[in-house]
Design a protein around this motif. Structure first.
Motif, short mmCIF file in Angstrom:
data_model
loop_
_atom_site.label_atom_id
_atom_site.label_comp_id
_atom_site.label_asym_id
_atom_site.label_seq_id
_atom_site.Cartn_x
_atom_site.Cartn_y
_atom_site.Cartn_z
N LEU A 6 0.89 -1.41 -0.04
CA LEU A 6 0.12 0.01 0.01
C LEU A 6 0.93 1.14 -0.02
O LEU A 6 0.33 2.43 -0.38
CB LEU A 6 -0.99 0.05 1.26
CG LEU A 6 -1.93 -1.21 1.41
CD1 LEU A 6 -2.69 -0.87 2.62
CD2 LEU A 6 -2.77 -0.98 -0.11
N ASP A 7 2.15 1.34 0.29
CA ASP A 7 3.03 2.26 0.41
C ASP A 7 3.65 2.55 -0.90
O ASP A 7 4.32 3.62 -1.02
CB ASP A 7 4.35 1.76 1.41
CG ASP A 7 3.88 1.86 2.54
OD1 ASP A 7 2.69 2.47 3.10
OD2 ASP A 7 4.38 0.94 3.44
N ALA A 8 3.50 1.68 -1.85
CA ALA A 8 4.17 1.85 -3.33
C ALA A 8 3.06 2.50 -4.29
O ALA A 8 1.91 2.13 -4.27
CB ALA A 8 4.41 0.25 -3.57
N PRO A 9 3.69 3.33 -5.15
CA PRO A 9 2.81 3.92 -6.22
C PRO A 9 2.69 2.77 -7.18
O PRO A 9 3.38 1.82 -7.40
CB PRO A 9 3.41 5.06 -6.79
CG PRO A 9 5.11 4.57 -6.49
CD PRO A 9 5.29 3.94 -5.31
N VAL A 10 1.40 2.64 -7.89
CA VAL A 10 0.80 1.89 -8.68
C VAL A 10 0.41 2.31 -9.89
O VAL A 10 -0.46 3.48 -10.04
CB VAL A 10 -0.39 1.09 -7.97
CG1 VAL A 10 -0.70 0.02 -9.14
CG2 VAL A 10 0.05 0.50 -6.69
N VAL A 11 1.03 1.92 -11.09
CA VAL A 11 0.52 2.17 -12.46
C VAL A 11 0.43 1.03 -13.05
O VAL A 11 1.00 0.18 -13.30
CB VAL A 11 1.72 3.03 -13.24
CG1 VAL A 11 1.54 3.43 -14.64
CG2 VAL A 11 2.10 4.16 -12.27
N ASP A 12 -0.93 1.15 -13.75
CA ASP A 12 -1.39 0.09 -14.73
C ASP A 12 -1.38 -1.44 -13.70
O ASP A 12 -1.07 -2.55 -14.23
CB ASP A 12 -0.56 -0.26 -15.74
CG ASP A 12 -0.77 0.97 -16.96
OD1 ASP A 12 -1.43 1.58 -16.55
OD2 ASP A 12 0.34 0.99 -17.55
N GLY A 13 -1.71 -1.16 -12.37
CA GLY A 13 -1.79 -2.29 -11.69
C GLY A 13 -0.50 -2.85 -11.10
O GLY A 13 -0.66 -4.02 -10.25
N ILE A 14 0.58 -2.16 -11.42
CA ILE A 14 1.92 -2.86 -10.97
C ILE A 14 2.33 -1.87 -10.04
O ILE A 14 2.96 -0.87 -10.14
CB ILE A 14 2.70 -3.05 -12.29
CG1 ILE A 14 2.07 -3.94 -13.15
CG2 ILE A 14 3.91 -3.67 -11.82
CD1 ILE A 14 3.02 -3.93 -14.53
N PRO A 15 2.64 -2.26 -8.84
CA PRO A 15 3.33 -1.73 -7.74
C PRO A 15 4.61 -1.45 -8.04
O PRO A 15 5.39 -2.30 -8.41
CB PRO A 15 2.96 -2.29 -6.35
CG PRO A 15 2.05 -3.04 -6.46
CD PRO A 15 1.93 -3.62 -8.09
N PHE A 16 5.15 -0.26 -7.66
CA PHE A 16 6.57 0.21 -8.05
C PHE A 16 7.27 0.19 -6.31
O PHE A 16 7.17 1.16 -5.90
CB PHE A 16 6.84 1.34 -8.67
CG PHE A 16 8.29 1.70 -8.99
CD1 PHE A 16 8.91 0.77 -9.83
CD2 PHE A 16 9.06 2.79 -8.15
CE1 PHE A 16 10.49 1.15 -9.87
CE2 PHE A 16 10.34 2.92 -8.48
CZ PHE A 16 11.09 2.24 -9.29
N ALA A 17 8.07 -1.00 -5.94
CA ALA A 17 8.33 -0.84 -4.78
C ALA A 17 10.04 -1.19 -4.80
O ALA A 17 10.58 -1.81 -3.68
CB ALA A 17 7.64 -1.92 -3.67
N ARG A 18 10.70 -0.97 -5.73
CA ARG A 18 12.01 -1.20 -5.89
C ARG A 18 12.85 -0.46 -4.97
O ARG A 18 12.72 0.82 -4.74
CB ARG A 18 12.72 -0.97 -7.44
CG ARG A 18 13.82 -1.35 -7.48
CD ARG A 18 14.34 -1.17 -9.12
NE ARG A 18 15.77 -1.20 -9.31
CZ ARG A 18 16.29 -1.24 -10.42
NH1 ARG A 18 15.77 -0.72 -11.44
NH2 ARG A 18 17.59 -1.56 -10.58
N ALA A 19 13.71 -1.14 -4.23
CA ALA A 19 14.75 -0.31 -3.27
C ALA A 19 15.64 0.34 -4.08
O ALA A 19 16.05 -0.02 -5.23
CB ALA A 19 15.29 -1.54 -2.53
#
Length: 341
Positions: A6-19
Motif C-alpha cells: 500500500l506504500d508503493a505507487p501503482v501504475v497499470d496495476g503494478i506496484p513500484f516498490a524497488r529499493a
C-alpha cells in the motif's frame, strides 16, 4: 523498501516498490496525485536494472509504448536491444526448455508460485495455461513486468521490487518460489536465498534454474557454492534438463562435484514435490511455425544469440523439414507464441 504494498505507487496495476529508487518512487507518486498517469508510466518504463549500460529512449518514444500492438514492437520502443532477442524467442531456446523440464519434475500443483526475476513472464504463462491459479511475478525492472502483464501472462499478479528488500508480498504458504536464469546475477546470494526460503515458508519449495557456473556476465558460483547457499544437494546439469524434455524422460540429478564442467546448473531446495500430471514437453495449441525460420532457413536474431544458444539448439535443424517430423512440437519447430507476439 519495507512496509506493505500500500506504500508503493501503482501504475497499470503494478506496484513500484524497488529499493534504492526513493527519488523515482516519490516523483511517480507526485505525478499520480496530480493525475499524470502517462508521465508516471514513462518514468517507470525508463528505469533499468543495474547491469544495463544503454541509455533509455527519449520520453516521447516511451510514451508510444502503450499503443504498441505486439510484444516485439513494444520491446523495440523500449530500446531493449539484445535482451529483446532473448525474450522474443524464449519459447524454443534451450534454457527455457531446461526450465520446463525442472517444472515438469517438480510441479507446484495448487501452491502459490512466486517467480523471482520473472522478466516478461514466459514461465508464468506456462503455469497459467496449465491451470496453476495463484501466480506472482517479481522483478526489479518495471518495464519487463508491464510487458508480461500486457502481452505474455495477464492473469498473474506483478510487483516491481528487490526480493531482499521487498514489502510484504501477500503470498500464502507453503509456496513455490522459483528463479530462472537470473540467480547468478544477484550479488548477495546468501541474502537472496534466505529471502526465497522465507517466502516459501515451512514445507515450501525453492527452485533455481540455469545458474551459470562460468560466465563473463553476472557473478557465478561453482556448483558446490550454489548448493551451500541454497542448502540442498538436489542439482541438475542444465543441458541434461534440456535433453530430458526433448526425450520425454525424467532428468537425472547429479552430485555437485560432477557438475564443475557444466555451463549452468539447476537446484531444488525444500519439498521436491511430485512431477507434473501433464507433459510440458508438448506445447499447448494453437501452434505456429517457429519464427526463427525465415524462407525455410533457421536464422538466429543476432550473433550474440547464435553464439550462446546455437551450439545447444541442435534439435532445431538448419532447414525447415518437409514433411514435418512427428515430434515437431516437442522439438519446437512448432511453438505456442503469445497471441500478440
Amino acid at each position: 523498501m519495507t512496509g506493505t504494498l500500500l506504500d508503493a505507487p501503482v501504475v497499470d496495476g503494478i506496484p513500484f516498490a524497488r529499493a534504492g529508487r526513493d527519488d523515482l518512487r516519490a516523483r511517480v507518486g507526485e505525478l499520480l496525485a496530480a493525475g499524470e498517469v502517462d508521465r508516471a508510466r514513462v518514468l517507470l518504463l525508463a528505469d533499468a536494472d543495474d547491469w544495463w549500460t544503454e541509455p533509455p529512449p527519449p520520453p516521447e518514444q516511451l510514451a508510444r509504448v502503450p499503443a504498441a500492438g505486439t510484444l516485439r514492437e513494444a520491446m523495440q520502443l523500449l530500446g531493449m536491444g539484445r535482451v529483446a532477442d532473448y525474450f522474443a524467442h524464449r519459447w524454443s531456446d534451450p534454457t527455457h526448455l531446461a526450465g520446463l523440464a525442472l517444472l515438469q519434475q517438480h510441479w507446484p500443483g495448487r501452491r502459490p508460485v512466486v517467480d523471482v526475476a520473472c522478466g516478461t513472464g514466459a514461465h508464468l504463462r506456462e503455469l497459467a495455461r496449465r491451470g496453476v491459479p495463484d501466480l506472482l511475478g517479481v522483478d526489479v525492472v518495471w518495464a519487463k513486468l508491464w510487458l508480461a502483464q500486457r502481452f505474455v501472462c495477464p492473469s498473474a499478479r506483478y510487483v516491481c521490487a528487490d526480493l531482499t528488500a521487498a514489502p510484504d508480498l501477500a503470498v500464502g504458504q507453503p509456496a513455490y518460489v522459483m528463479c530462472h536464469d537470473a540467480f547468478y546475477f544477484l550479488r548477495d546470494k546468501p541474502a537472496a536465498a534466505a529471502a526465497m526460503r522465507a517466502l516459501a515458508g515451512d514445507g515450501g519449495t525453492v527452485v533455481v534454474g540455469h545458474a551459470h557456473v562460468a560466465d563473463p556476465h553476472g557473478e557465478p558460483l561453482p556448483p558446490e557454492g550454489y548448493a551451500e547457499v541454497l542448502g540442498t544437494g538436489l542439482l541438475y546439469d542444465d543441458e541434461e534438463l534440456t535433453r530430458s524434455l526433448l526425450e520425454a524422460r525424467p532428468p537425472r540429478p547429479a552430485d555437485p562435484a560432477d557438475l564443475r564442467a557444466s555451463e549452468a546448473v539447476a537446484l531444488v531446495a525444500g519439498d521436491p514435490l511430485a512431477p507434473a500430471p501433464a507433459d510440458l514437453g508438448e506445447p499447448l495449441p494453437p501452434l505456429t511455425p517457429n519464427p526463427l525460420y525465415r524462407d525455410g532457413v533457421r536464422t538466429w536474431p543476432s550473433e550474440r544469440y547464435a553464439a550462446e544458444y546455437g551450439p545447444r539448439s541442435s534439435y532445431l535443424p538448419e532447414r525447415w523439414p518437409d514433411p514435418l517430423p512427428a515430434d515437431a512440437a516437442r522439438r519446437r519447430l512448432l511453438v505456442d507464441l503469445p497471441e500478440a507476439w
